[in-house]
Design an enzyme around this catalytic site. Structure first.
Site, PDB file in Angstrom:
ATOM      1  N   CYS A  36       0.874  -1.176   0.000  1.00 56.94           N
ATOM      2  CA  CYS A  36       0.000   0.000   0.000  1.00 56.94           C
ATOM      3  C   CYS A  36       0.909   1.224   0.000  1.00 56.94           C
ATOM      4  CB  CYS A  36      -0.988  -0.014   1.167  1.00 56.94           C
ATOM      5  SG  CYS A  36      -0.281   0.200   2.810  1.00 56.94           S
ATOM      6  N   ASN A  46       2.415   1.531   4.254  1.00 62.69           N
ATOM      7  CA  ASN A  46       2.666   0.266   4.946  1.00 62.69           C
ATOM      8  C   ASN A  46       2.320   0.344   6.436  1.00 62.69           C
ATOM      9  OD1 ASN A  46       5.484  -1.934   5.645  1.00 62.69           O
ATOM     10  ND2 ASN A  46       3.451  -2.518   5.009  1.00 62.69           N
ATOM     11  N   CYS A  83      -1.461   0.577   7.247  1.00 61.52           N
ATOM     12  CA  CYS A  83      -2.883   0.213   7.378  1.00 61.52           C
ATOM     13  C   CYS A  83      -3.220  -1.039   6.572  1.00 61.52           C
ATOM     14  CB  CYS A  83      -3.795   1.360   6.938  1.00 61.52           C
ATOM     15  SG  CYS A  83      -3.716   2.843   7.964  1.00 61.52           S
ATOM     16  N   ARG A  84      -3.342  -0.882   5.271  1.00 56.28           N
ATOM     17  CA  ARG A  84      -3.860  -1.960   4.431  1.00 56.28           C
ATOM     18  C   ARG A  84      -2.884  -3.113   4.229  1.00 56.28           C
ATOM     19  NH1 ARG A  84      -5.397   1.609  -0.557  1.00 56.28           N
ATOM     20  NH2 ARG A  84      -3.530   2.668   0.187  1.00 56.28           N
ATOM     21  N   SER A  85      -1.637  -2.817   3.862  1.00 55.13           N
ATOM     22  CA  SER A  85      -0.714  -3.930   3.591  1.00 55.13           C
ATOM     23  C   SER A  85      -0.326  -4.719   4.841  1.00 55.13           C
ATOM     24  CB  SER A  85       0.513  -3.475   2.791  1.00 55.13           C
ATOM     25  OG  SER A  85       1.204  -2.431   3.430  1.00 55.13           O
ATOM     26  N   ASP A 139      -8.352   3.082   1.277  1.00 58.89           N
ATOM     27  CA  ASP A 139      -7.463   3.541   2.341  1.00 58.89           C
ATOM     28  C   ASP A 139      -8.304   4.069   3.502  1.00 58.89           C
ATOM     29  OD1 ASP A 139      -5.503   4.620   3.974  1.00 58.89           O
ATOM     30  OD2 ASP A 139      -4.487   5.670   2.345  1.00 58.89           O
TER      31      ASP A 139
END
Length: 168
Positions: A15, A18, A20-22, A133
């Site tokens: 993301c 690095n 939140c999402r990944s 996001d």
């Protein structure tokens, strides 16, 4: 399964920062891989396309949402995608089109086929192609990320195991 054991599969989730999402995808996919008993066959990591948060742990809200569902982000720290990642990872999966484009710009041509979107492995692909996001939104955004990542992680694991088993 012997073919899969002969070479470890590696997956990198990407993301922007690095945090939140990944890292959520990293933790969720590790959980599914462990539950399937194939953690010795699949290496998992996460990174960001930007260097905003290098060395920081995942966002507190991501960690809290993940813990509620039994996923641990303990020990994860933000890092930026490195040039050697393109040769080290067979699957480099971005959370959205913007980060996929960033990866495509930096990726050597011989590895471009390793790039993709995580949600291409989701059975909700017709509805969602990107993991949104959640950083600037409320807590519901982190729950939505988990919903999408859980679904895609299961599909990714089925894909990897099916592809390697049928490749024998």
């Amino acid at each position: 399964m012997e073919h899969l054991e002969a070479r470890k599969i590696s997956v990198l989730f990407v993301c922007m920062g690095n945090i939140c999402r990944s890292p959520t995808a990293d933790a969720v996919f590790k959980h599914h891989v462990r539950s399937a008993g194939v953690e010795h066959l699949i290496h998992i990591d996460s990174a960001g396309t930007h260097a905003y948060h290098i060395g920081e742990p995942p966002d507190r809200r991501s960690q809290q949402a993940a813990l509620k569902r039994g996923y641990s982000m303990q020990g994860l720290r933000a890092r930026r995608v490195a040039q050697e990642d393109f040769s080290r990872f067979q699957y480099i999966l971005a959370m959205d089109h913007h980060n996929l484009e960033e990866l495509q710009q930096d990726c050597p041509s011989q590895y471009i086929g390793r790039l993709g979107l995580l949600l291409q492995y989701s059975n909700q692909w017709d509805t969602y192609q990107e993991v949104p996001d959640p950083y600037y939104g409320g807590n519901h955004g982190f729950e939505r990320v988990l919903d999408l990542v859980e679904n895609a992680s299961q599909g990714l694991l089925r894909h990897i195991l099916g592809k390697e088993i049928h490749a024998k």
